[in-house]
Design a protein around this motif. Structure first.
Motif, PDB file in Angstrom:
ATOM      1  N   ILE A   1      -1.563 -28.194  20.579  1.00 22.72           N
ATOM      2  CA  ILE A   1      -2.092 -27.642  21.824  1.00 22.72           C
ATOM      3  C   ILE A   1      -3.593 -27.896  21.927  1.00 22.72           C
ATOM      4  CG2 ILE A   1      -2.568 -25.467  23.043  1.00 22.72           C
ATOM      5  CD1 ILE A   1       0.196 -24.504  22.026  1.00 22.72           C
ATOM      6  N   LEU A   2      -4.301 -27.742  20.814  1.00 23.05           N
ATOM      7  CA  LEU A   2      -5.744 -28.001  20.833  1.00 23.05           C
ATOM      8  C   LEU A   2      -6.002 -29.440  21.271  1.00 23.05           C
ATOM      9  CD1 LEU A   2      -8.608 -27.038  20.317  1.00 23.05           C
ATOM     10  CD2 LEU A   2      -8.318 -27.544  17.900  1.00 23.05           C
ATOM     11  N   GLN A   3      -5.192 -30.357  20.722  1.00 21.72           N
ATOM     12  CA  GLN A   3      -5.347 -31.768  21.100  1.00 21.72           C
ATOM     13  C   GLN A   3      -5.034 -31.979  22.583  1.00 21.72           C
ATOM     14  OE1 GLN A   3      -2.636 -33.200  18.161  1.00 21.72           O
ATOM     15  NE2 GLN A   3      -4.155 -33.077  16.509  1.00 21.72           N
ATOM     16  N   ALA A   4      -3.982 -31.326  23.064  1.00 22.76           N
ATOM     17  CA  ALA A   4      -3.594 -31.489  24.470  1.00 22.76           C
ATOM     18  C   ALA A   4      -4.677 -30.944  25.405  1.00 22.76           C
ATOM     19  CB  ALA A   4      -2.274 -30.766  24.732  1.00 22.76           C
ATOM     20  N   LEU A   5      -5.236 -29.780  25.053  1.00 23.58           N
ATOM     21  CA  LEU A   5      -6.274 -29.184  25.907  1.00 23.58           C
ATOM     22  C   LEU A   5      -7.551 -30.025  25.855  1.00 23.58           C
ATOM     23  CD1 LEU A   5      -5.737 -25.400  25.110  1.00 23.58           C
ATOM     24  CD2 LEU A   5      -5.294 -26.559  27.282  1.00 23.58           C
TER      25      LEU A   5
END
Lengths: 452, 452
Positions: B438-442
């Motif tokens: 999720i951190l990568q996606a955001l």
């Protein structure tokens, strides 16, 4: 056994009460009937309860009350006329009202309660008499026979023994006609329920006799998936869980008061919201659980009139007890709150604005500033809460994204999002002026392709 | 005047301390230097502070301490060697350690504090000696000269008079070398700061002398917009506000401890995070406010290790005091919490899991169940919090929608959303296993097209 409750418009006139009789007669399981006071017959009519409040106020001020008593009696006379009942029942009612007016006025609240309750009480007597007159064996039962409530100053609720006392009604041969809206304390003092009064009485009766069903007759066919005053022709809800109903209890879903759900919720009696004027419509069933519908969202409700208390303080989240002390200050003002979104160094408490006055608002701001040594404290007004509800929302990936995207397309800013405790709801806080636009947008997003 | 602080790796060896001297010399405004104890020179090295803890434990157990004292002295000798200082300073250090070991052991915590602080204290003496040896007039100043801290059992913090006591340092002609990490109570007892110790000392000094700038020298060029261990080559943050830095204080942003921001935040001294090994890099400036960058998000942080206490009770939101009583139970266990998302009939309290033990968890669940008569109480573990931060998020329509959409594309479910108090942050709760994805996606959503 089925417990039925008929609301004010369902018992407002002879014609309506005839419908009630037909409904009760059509299913022999309908053995217990809770009734409201006669409501409005048309838009500009006055409810009997309001006539009784005028009477009570006159009595409190020691004004002459006879004319006001006559006005009430005349409403019942018109009903008795239409039902071809003789006036004996009206004499009983007149006598009852005169007695109540002479009652103990030492506690004004309790005195007014005793007058207000005369609407339901006498209507129940009248309806029982009518049932008997048309060959439906019926018996008026007073809340004195078991509906025990708590004492002042708490809000009125039924004590556990009420359920035990009322349980034997399940063995009735005749139809029981029971007045809604009130009970008696152990000392025999009459007290009314605050809100949704007759709904609560019906729910207590249904729970006490462990009814198979609690039918709540009102003047709408069903509960809608969104407020029909804002959304065009919203989808009818056929089945909804207690939890969904409860989460939707903001405006637009006021058909059935949420406090009235409590007794039946506790033992799992299903509720059926039905229309007295269209009894063949299936209505809306409120049930403990329901099969998945393939639709994540069951309903969307919205309500305005919220305020936010914003508090910020550097390193707040390291301070054990900060949130508790903040809530204590609100509790001291007897203010309940809805949500408490928080950052690392700030917290907002969202509450209903109608609890605030310039005085308590000033006291709260001063105390938070001084006692909690907050860096910044502000009270902001004019917010609406929009709640999206559905059992199908559990683990529904992307639902929050769809909702937030639909809102952002209206051009409105999202002031607050609260998700994460209830698995069946998602709450957005927005500025009041955007409420309707957002409700329409969300309805479009989640219900656009649903067959009504 | 500039206050500089040099962290453990910046003062770990003679070579590093020479860099420090060059940095201090290159700008005459750099008049006050706070220093850590010598840190690791390489990955498998042992920090002087850890050597001192071993020494302290031996002393507590009344074991022979001379060998452990020599190990510490030898670390300082190696530094003195490299700086061409004579060993007189090392004799001073050996004497100091022997004296500390003979100190009062009646309170073990305070005894260990006094040994641990020897690393910073003696390093400051050594560095002052070195500065003088190369023609930079310098003076070691002990925290005894004004850095007054509170007494046990509270966590250590500087008392208001510390700032008054230390203010005259602004008139110094020589360079002041001040040991980080500790202060003295009014009774003269040494106490160390819990975390971010030397950062706090530097911040206190910068606030006391009302410095134009607090330079915090460490071993990274800057603060990144996301954790570089998770996101490839994240954008460097050139300028960030105190608020943004604070909201980002979850993992991946541990460069500068948030408690250390407090003293400078209060009077608005800007902070510059810089790299001792690359002093010409501009670093990251932490400032009271900054001009808009046209980019809504400044950084995204994430942290794991959160638990959720879920409580549901029918009609909870009518019960004034419910939330307060719930938080009181946690406070009685000395547990601080992060967020409290709520539905109408339920509330979840999100807290760091490391505060929980099987014992206090069981006590909490029992008390909530019994004292609050909750319908359902559960403790759930294994959550991560993801925080999106940016001053540009104020009134940024659609930002929550973009974030929630980016998360939903990873296939992860959003367990919690918290927005609405801080205008500069948006918090998502997710299951721990999805955190990095999720951190990568955001990061991709908000920084993809930004030039590094």
């Amino acid at each position: 056994m089925i417990v039925c409750k008929f609301g004010g418009t369902s018992v407002a006139s002879a014609e309506q009460i005839q419908k009630v009789a037909n409904i009760v007669k059509s299913n022999p399981a309908r053995k217990i009937v809770a009734v409201s006071a006669p409501g409005k017959r048309s838009g500009d009519d006055i409810k009997v309860t309001d006539l009784l409040i005028h009477l009570a106020m006159a009595a409190v001020k020691n004004e002459d009350t006879e004319e006001k008593i006559q006005t009430v009696v005349n409403r019942f006379k018109a009903i008795a006329d239409g039902l071809a009942l003789d006036y004996a029942i009206c004499d009983v009612i007149a006598e009852d009202l005169r007695e109540r007016v002479q009652g103990d006025k030492s506690n004004e609240e309790l005195f007014i309660d005793s007058i207000k309750a005369a609407g339901e009480d006498n209507n129940a007597k009248l309806i029982a008499a009518y049932f008997n007159s048309i060959g439906m064996p019926a018996r008026y039962v007073s809340p004195k026979e078991g509906l025990v409530v708590n004492d002042l100053p708490e809000r009125t609720f039924a004590l556990p023994e009420a359920y035990i006392n009322l349980a034997p009604l399940k063995n009735t041969k005749e139809i029981i006609v029971f007045p809604g809206f009130f009970g008696y304390t152990k000392a025999g003092v009459l007290r009314t329920f605050d809100r949704g009064g007759s709904d609560i009485t019906g729910s207590i009766l249904a729970a006490a006799v462990e009814a198979e069903l609690y039918e709540n007759f009102t003047d709408v066919d069903c509960v809608f998936s969104a407020n029909p005053k804002v959304v065009n022709d919203p989808v009818e809800i056929k089945e909804i869980t207690y939890r969904e109903m409860r989460e939707l209890s903001y405006a637009g879903f006021s058909v059935f008061h949420d406090e009235a759900l409590m007794p039946v919720y506790k033992i799992g009696v299903p509720v059926n919201i039905k229309n007295t004027n269209n009894p063949s419509a299936p209505g809306t069933r409120i049930v403990p659980s329901r099969p998945a519908t393939g639709r994540p969202v069951t309903g969307i409700s919205a309500d305005s009139g919220f305020s936010t208390l914003y508090v910020s303080k550097y390193l707040m989240n390291r301070e054990v007890g900060f949130g508790r002390k903040l809530l204590q200050i609100l509790e001291d003002e007897n203010i309940s709150y809805e949500h408490t979104p928080s950052g690392l160094d700030d917290i907002s408490v969202i509450m209903r604005s109608n609890q605030l006055t310039p005085e308590n608002e000033a006291r709260i701001l001063t105390r938070v500033k001084n006692e909690l040594q907050a860096d910044d404290v502000q009270m902001r007004h004019g917010f609406s809460m929009i709640v999206i509800v559905g059992e199908g929302m559990r683990n529904n990936t992307g639902l929050a994204a769809r909702a937030a995207t639909a809102i952002s397309k209206t051009g409105a800013n999202i002031e607050m999002i609260n998700q994460g405790s209830s698995e069946v709801s998602l709450v957005f806080g927005v500025l009041q002026e955007f409420e309707n636009k957002i409700l329409q947008a969300l309805y479009g997003e989640f219900f656009a392709h649903v067959q009504a």
